[in-house]
Design a protein around this motif. Structure first.
Motif, mmCIF file in Angstrom:
data_model
loop_
_atom_site.group_PDB
_atom_site.id
_atom_site.type_symbol
_atom_site.label_atom_id
_atom_site.label_comp_id
_atom_site.label_asym_id
_atom_site.label_seq_id
_atom_site.Cartn_x
_atom_site.Cartn_y
_atom_site.Cartn_z
ATOM 1 N N PRO B 215 0.836 -1.213 0.080
ATOM 2 C CA PRO B 215 -0.058 0.064 0.066
ATOM 3 C C PRO B 215 0.797 1.131 0.044
ATOM 4 O O PRO B 215 0.075 2.460 -0.208
ATOM 5 C CB PRO B 215 -0.744 0.071 1.073
ATOM 6 C CG PRO B 215 -0.849 -1.642 1.384
ATOM 7 C CD PRO B 215 0.245 -2.449 1.193
ATOM 8 N N ASN B 216 2.004 1.289 -0.030
ATOM 9 C CA ASN B 216 2.821 2.578 0.024
ATOM 10 C C ASN B 216 2.804 2.800 -1.647
ATOM 11 O O ASN B 216 2.897 4.173 -1.859
ATOM 12 C CB ASN B 216 4.481 2.232 0.112
ATOM 13 C CG ASN B 216 4.735 2.164 1.456
ATOM 14 O OD1 ASN B 216 4.259 3.166 2.395
ATOM 15 N ND2 ASN B 216 5.549 1.428 2.135
ATOM 16 N N ASP B 217 2.144 1.963 -2.230
ATOM 17 C CA ASP B 217 1.846 2.328 -3.726
ATOM 18 C C ASP B 217 2.849 3.102 -4.629
ATOM 19 O O ASP B 217 2.720 4.300 -5.154
ATOM 20 C CB ASP B 217 0.495 3.012 -3.897
ATOM 21 C CG ASP B 217 -0.098 2.941 -5.347
ATOM 22 O OD1 ASP B 217 0.427 2.612 -6.208
ATOM 23 O OD2 ASP B 217 -1.157 3.526 -5.507
ATOM 24 N N ILE B 222 -3.128 4.060 -7.579
ATOM 25 C CA ILE B 222 -4.579 4.420 -7.158
ATOM 26 C C ILE B 222 -4.948 5.951 -7.842
ATOM 27 O O ILE B 222 -5.928 6.188 -8.129
ATOM 28 C CB ILE B 222 -4.867 4.379 -5.716
ATOM 29 C CG1 ILE B 222 -4.615 3.210 -5.086
ATOM 30 C CG2 ILE B 222 -6.013 5.262 -5.140
ATOM 31 C CD1 ILE B 222 -4.694 3.163 -3.487
ATOM 32 N N TYR B 255 10.445 8.637 20.874
ATOM 33 C CA TYR B 255 10.411 8.935 19.550
ATOM 34 C C TYR B 255 9.547 7.547 18.957
ATOM 35 O O TYR B 255 8.623 7.865 18.092
ATOM 36 C CB TYR B 255 11.785 8.479 18.948
ATOM 37 C CG TYR B 255 11.962 8.358 17.560
ATOM 38 C CD1 TYR B 255 12.253 9.531 16.784
ATOM 39 C CD2 TYR B 255 11.648 7.066 16.724
ATOM 40 C CE1 TYR B 255 12.186 9.415 15.312
ATOM 41 C CE2 TYR B 255 11.639 7.154 15.521
ATOM 42 C CZ TYR B 255 11.797 8.160 14.815
ATOM 43 O OH TYR B 255 11.998 8.291 13.445
ATOM 44 N N ASN B 259 6.186 8.453 16.786
ATOM 45 C CA ASN B 259 6.539 8.565 15.278
ATOM 46 C C ASN B 259 5.899 6.932 14.905
ATOM 47 O O ASN B 259 5.945 6.620 13.839
ATOM 48 C CB ASN B 259 8.100 8.503 14.887
ATOM 49 C CG ASN B 259 8.426 9.854 15.013
ATOM 50 O OD1 ASN B 259 8.193 10.640 13.991
ATOM 51 N ND2 ASN B 259 9.116 10.086 16.068
ATOM 52 N N ARG B 263 1.050 7.318 15.543
ATOM 53 C CA ARG B 263 0.513 7.889 14.253
ATOM 54 C C ARG B 263 -0.126 6.600 13.248
ATOM 55 O O ARG B 263 -0.584 6.740 12.084
ATOM 56 C CB ARG B 263 2.076 7.854 13.474
ATOM 57 C CG ARG B 263 2.806 8.887 14.148
ATOM 58 C CD ARG B 263 2.489 10.372 13.972
ATOM 59 N NE ARG B 263 2.726 11.031 12.685
ATOM 60 C CZ ARG B 263 3.880 11.529 12.480
ATOM 61 N NH1 ARG B 263 4.859 11.568 13.407
ATOM 62 N NH2 ARG B 263 4.097 12.080 11.580
ATOM 63 N N PRO B 265 -3.306 5.026 11.975
ATOM 64 C CA PRO B 265 -4.720 5.924 11.705
ATOM 65 C C PRO B 265 -5.560 5.386 12.398
ATOM 66 O O PRO B 265 -6.942 6.013 12.506
ATOM 67 C CB PRO B 265 -4.676 5.749 10.187
ATOM 68 C CG PRO B 265 -3.772 4.631 9.800
ATOM 69 C CD PRO B 265 -2.790 4.772 10.803
ATOM 70 N N CYS B 287 -1.936 0.433 6.383
ATOM 71 C CA CYS B 287 -1.473 1.507 5.875
ATOM 72 C C CYS B 287 0.065 1.488 5.594
ATOM 73 O O CYS B 287 0.584 2.313 4.756
ATOM 74 C CB CYS B 287 -1.911 2.732 6.837
ATOM 75 S SG CYS B 287 -0.673 3.290 7.849
ATOM 76 N N MET B 288 0.860 0.874 6.488
ATOM 77 C CA MET B 288 2.226 0.631 6.126
ATOM 78 C C MET B 288 2.976 1.573 7.031
ATOM 79 O O MET B 288 4.415 1.220 6.864
ATOM 80 C CB MET B 288 2.646 0.960 4.739
ATOM 81 C CG MET B 288 2.128 -0.153 3.521
ATOM 82 S SD MET B 288 2.478 -1.960 3.827
ATOM 83 C CE MET B 288 4.116 -1.897 3.672
ATOM 84 N N HIS B 289 2.433 2.499 7.612
ATOM 85 C CA HIS B 289 3.301 3.717 8.213
ATOM 86 C C HIS B 289 4.360 3.037 9.352
ATOM 87 O O HIS B 289 5.522 3.092 9.284
ATOM 88 C CB HIS B 289 2.531 4.499 8.992
ATOM 89 C CG HIS B 289 3.534 5.463 9.685
ATOM 90 N ND1 HIS B 289 4.284 6.491 9.323
ATOM 91 C CD2 HIS B 289 3.620 5.425 11.091
ATOM 92 C CE1 HIS B 289 5.030 6.911 10.323
ATOM 93 N NE2 HIS B 289 4.683 6.365 11.427
ATOM 94 N N ASN B 292 7.039 1.301 7.700
ATOM 95 C CA ASN B 292 8.089 1.841 7.163
ATOM 96 C C ASN B 292 8.995 2.486 7.936
ATOM 97 O O ASN B 292 10.258 2.558 7.659
ATOM 98 C CB ASN B 292 7.269 2.972 6.374
ATOM 99 C CG ASN B 292 6.438 2.880 5.297
ATOM 100 O OD1 ASN B 292 6.654 1.615 4.637
ATOM 101 N ND2 ASN B 292 5.480 3.752 4.866
ATOM 102 N N VAL B 293 8.750 2.582 9.354
ATOM 103 C CA VAL B 293 9.556 3.254 10.364
ATOM 104 C C VAL B 293 10.374 2.319 10.939
ATOM 105 O O VAL B 293 11.563 2.247 11.050
ATOM 106 C CB VAL B 293 8.611 4.047 11.553
ATOM 107 C CG1 VAL B 293 9.587 4.655 12.394
ATOM 108 C CG2 VAL B 293 7.523 5.020 10.784
ATOM 109 N N PRO B 295 10.957 -1.247 9.549
ATOM 110 C CA PRO B 295 11.122 -2.354 8.894
ATOM 111 C C PRO B 295 11.920 -3.583 9.180
ATOM 112 O O PRO B 295 11.525 -4.932 8.901
ATOM 113 C CB PRO B 295 11.927 -1.822 7.582
ATOM 114 C CG PRO B 295 12.693 -0.747 7.951
ATOM 115 C CD PRO B 295 11.885 -0.033 9.097
ATOM 116 N N SER B 388 -16.681 4.616 1.492
ATOM 117 C CA SER B 388 -15.815 5.285 2.836
ATOM 118 C C SER B 388 -17.166 5.499 3.806
ATOM 119 O O SER B 388 -16.865 5.217 5.085
ATOM 120 C CB SER B 388 -15.516 6.770 2.575
ATOM 121 O OG SER B 388 -14.657 6.643 1.694
#
Lengths: 358, 418
Positions: B215-217, B222, B255, B259, B263, B265, B287-289, B292-293, B295, B388
């Motif tokens: 989903p970082n696409d 999209i 941190y 972070n 974060r 969602p 969402c991948m966040h 990502n931070v 990995p 939605s």
């Protein structure tokens, strides 16, 4: 060539990428454990097998002459393992499987004038279009704008100075082939097309042109006894959609085709859903060869973002958090009636609450 | 030298500064290349571009040029000021499909470069915004020879005009731990099923496939694709608590709270007292966040597949549209899975070819006819993941409600029974 000499095409479509992949990446396909970012422009990916691959990413002029292409290949053969990959933003990536080879590869790229960087929280290479160089409908150039802007943003490309990655894009007409960006610099026409009535009947399929207009401002007309088209200039939104199917609808204007800057486009689903960019500045002169006014607006926004955004916030998320009034305040950009949306669904962009920051 | 060099004072300014200069590249072709034809092409191009810079206008117009057996794939460019810049008065671009995920060996890059040096200008871009290799600049007489040569060693034209376009796929499983499917296989299964629709433009408008492994696409699917295939997973995310603790030790608790934890969602993460992480996987929206931070500590799950969204596009003509979820999840591993996704794409392209207006993208058609009519047309059931929120307006005739509700429960029971 005579017809009998014609060779029928072999319709193979998209070639298999596996044959051009580094053997180590073929071995570990789908079996990756994690990655690290050892230094700007360099990625380290570790496979579950324990094997490691270092990627070195470099920015180029994108339109490569054959000498430059061969130089890139030479570097790939001499300093890397002869396999490359191009990113969606046209950076070239080399792969090596020994850490000792990373720095010599970085040095060779820098030595040859390429710019190592564009990873993690940097300003990435601008994605862009063809412009005056090769497009048939451009209001500006693309490669020139990008060259001039990247000259000024080179440190931000080479280092990790930003709260999160920043994708810049530029487009030479409102079709926006450059795509959505954290900051996008796009042509915005400000006057209706000037019509060359002598040519319309011969060059244009008039019903298609009428149908192409998003606001139904074009209708067939007889001008000077010739079938042509006319534009209701009060309705016209100066979008230029009629120009591609009908070049006599001359939308490009040396003075009145301006640049506009949009922020907050984001393709990723990370944290929030993907977002489209929003207008922040317009009326910026289309000023070749180095477009200093557009660059100044971009740098202004980047500086404000860098100073104020939190780690991992993209430009759009930062503005959402601090609010649009504050954005216009700290960037000192004017907020005008043109910022208030008028298109379909516009009411969804209006503030229907008492959520106001004082 | 056959002709005089055009003077280019404005372009010369683009040779200054540290970023690599495309103008310097053009000049190398003009001044240093052994072939006079290439010197001339570069000279003409520089001259016309300088003229554009001086007058702030473009001077290329389109036309009709293709190769034997195809209708598209070439972007014809004839100069409107060809009398002044004779050597480059025809300067067509050949769009060529890159290998899936944009991989090349340097040998293949050299071979492509050699072919283009023989038949074209020696200018090439990897890649244009649609994803093609853009071989920029040759005349009508040479296009067939160039195409024949590269076609013999495995390259084929991309799309141009109202057709299925060249697709794009991220680097994915070849190098990325976030990847949830074989992007290259999906890319080639789908696009190469439509080669006829790529080469012979006969659709309402363009149709784009894009493939992002997570989903970082990274391929902007999209936002830009009519048919976006995005990797995702259904089971729990991978958590390595030792690595998570190591991250806290390295970055500090504050941190990680600021972070990672806060974060999320959907508030699906919590930090435990013992510095481990708790994940509410049922409420994770992938969402991948946090991946990502961190990995190393967090990763995608094992039950992987794809989400398919249909109808993304940019402004023209009704405004920007994101793709809409049409398939919340499907596996993409076996040959049957790939057959199923190809069939679905065929249904969608066929329905749109039948029902789309001229110059109407799939997203615009869906906007015009409504998602439900589109879904019924392609034989896919509605699903709450497609919206939605449910409708807000009461202005709808609902006398089919009872049947629809029964159908929902029947389908649900069918699914539960397997």
């Amino acid at each position: 060539m005579a017809l009998e000499d014609m060779r029928p095409p072999i319709e193979t479509g998209c070639p298999d990428g596996f044959q051009y992949m580094h053997p180590m990446m073929r071995r570990n396909f789908g079996l990756w454990a994690y990655h690290e970012d050892p230094q700007p422009g360099v990625l380290l990916h570790v496979a579950k097998s324990g094997e490691k691959v270092w990627t070195v990413r470099a920015g180029t002029q994108r339109i490569l002459d054959i000498f430059t292409l061969r130089k890139l290949c030479d570097i790939g053969d001499q300093q890397a393992d002869g396999y490359v990959h191009f990113t969606i933003r046209s950076n070239i990536e080399y792969f090596v499987t020994e850490e000792a080879k990373v720095q010599p590869l970085v040095d060779a790229l820098n030595e040859a004038g390429f710019i190592v960087g564009g990873t993690r929280n940097s300003v990435a290479m601008m994605s862009h279009t063809q412009g005056w160089l090769h497009c048939d409908i451009p209001g500006t150039d693309a490669s020139g704008v990008v060259k001039a802007m990247m000259d000024e943003l080179i440190t931000e490309f080479k280092e990790w100075n930003m709260p999160n990655r920043v994708h810049l894009t530029t487009s030479c007409c409102q079709i926006n082939c450059g795509g959505q960006g954290d900051i996008a610099i796009n042509v915005q026409h400000t006057k209706p097309p000037k019509i060359n009535h002598d040519l319309v009947a011969n060059v244009c399929e008039r019903p298609s042109v009428v149908a192409r207009c998003p606001v139904a401002a074009i209708r067939p007309a007889l001008v000077n006894g010739k079938p042509s088209l006319e534009v209701d200039e009060k309705k016209c939104i100066c979008c230029g959609a009629c120009f591609p199917p009908c070049p006599p609808m001359m939308i490009n204007d040396a003075e009145h085709s301006k640049l506009a800057v949009w922020v907050g486009g984001n393709h990723s689903n990370a944290r929030g859903k993907p977002t489209f960019q929003k207008l922040v500045a317009a009326g910026i002169p289309n000023n070749p060869p180095r477009w200093p006014e557009a660059t100044a607006v971009v740098k202004n926004i980047l500086n404000a973002y860098k100073a104020d955004a939190r780690d991992w916030e993209r430009v759009g998320e930062w503005v959402e958090r601090i609010g649009w009034p504050r954005f216009f305040e700290i960037t000192n950009l004017p907020f005008t009636k043109y910022h208030v949306d008028t298109w379909k669904g516009a009411r969804n962009s209006l503030n229907a609450s008492t959520h106001i920051r004082f | 030298m056959a002709t005089k060099h055009h003077v280019t004072p404005m372009l010369d300014e683009l040779e200054n500064g540290p970023w690599p200069s495309f103008i310097s590249g053009f000049k190398r072709l003009r001044d240093d290349h052994p072939d006079a034809r290439i010197n001339g092409l570069a000279n003409g191009l520089l001259g016309q571009l300088e003229h554009s810079y001086e007058t702030r206008k473009g001077y290329w117009k389109g036309g009709t040029v293709s190769v034997f057996g195809y209708g598209g794939g070439i972007i014809p460019r004839f100069s409107e000021v060809g009398n002044a810049f004779v050597e480059s008065k025809e300067f067509h671009t050949v769009r060529v499909q890159p290998p899936a995920s944009n991989f090349y060996s340097t040998d293949m890059l050299r071979q492509l470069g050699d072919s283009w040096e023989k038949h074209g200008s020696g200018l090439v871009t990897f890649h244009g915004q649609t994803g093609n290799i853009m071989f920029i600049g040759t005349d009508t007489s040479r296009i067939q020879h160039f195409f024949d040569e590269i076609n013999e060693y495995g390259f084929d034209l991309g799309g141009a005009g109202p057709c299925v376009r060249t697709a794009m796929s991220c680097i994915g499983s070849a190098r990325c731990e976030m990847s949830c499917f074989n992007e290259q296989a999906a890319h080639r299964h789908l696009v190469n099923n439509f080669t006829d629709d790529v080469h012979r433009p006969a659709l309402p408008y363009k149709f784009k496939f894009k493939f992002s492994g997570c989903p970082n696409d990274c391929q902007n699917a999209i936002e830009r694709a009519d048919f976006a295939v995005i990797g995702t997973w259904r089971d729990d995310m991978r958590v390595d608590q030792a690595e998570f603790k190591a991250a806290i030790e390295k970055k500090g608790r504050q941190y990680i709270i600021d972070n990672v934890i806060t974060r999320c969602p959907t508030n699906a993460l919590a930090l435990n007292d013992d510095d481990t992480i708790a994940v509410d996987n049922r409420n994770c929206v992938r969402c991948m966040h946090c991946l990502n931070v961190l990995p190393k500590a967090l990763g995608v799950g094992e039950d992987r597949g794809v989400t398919i969204l249909v109808g993304g596009k940019r402004t023209l003509k009704i405004g920007d549209l994101m793709g809409t979820v049409v398939v919340p999840f499907m596996k993409l591993r076996t040959e049957e899975d790939f057959e199923q996704i190809v069939e679905m794409a065929e249904e969608i392209v066929d329905f749109w070819a039948e029902n789309g207006l001229e110059h109407e993208r799939t997203g615009e058609m869906i906007e015009r006819i409504g998602l439900v009519n589109f879904l019924e047309g392609i034989g896919i059931d509605v699903d709450p993941n497609m919206v939605s929120n449910p409708r807000q307006s009461s202005y709808i005739r609902m006398d089919g409600w009872d049947e629809a509700a029964v159908e929902w429960f029947e389908k649900k029971a069918e699914k539960a029974a397997g």
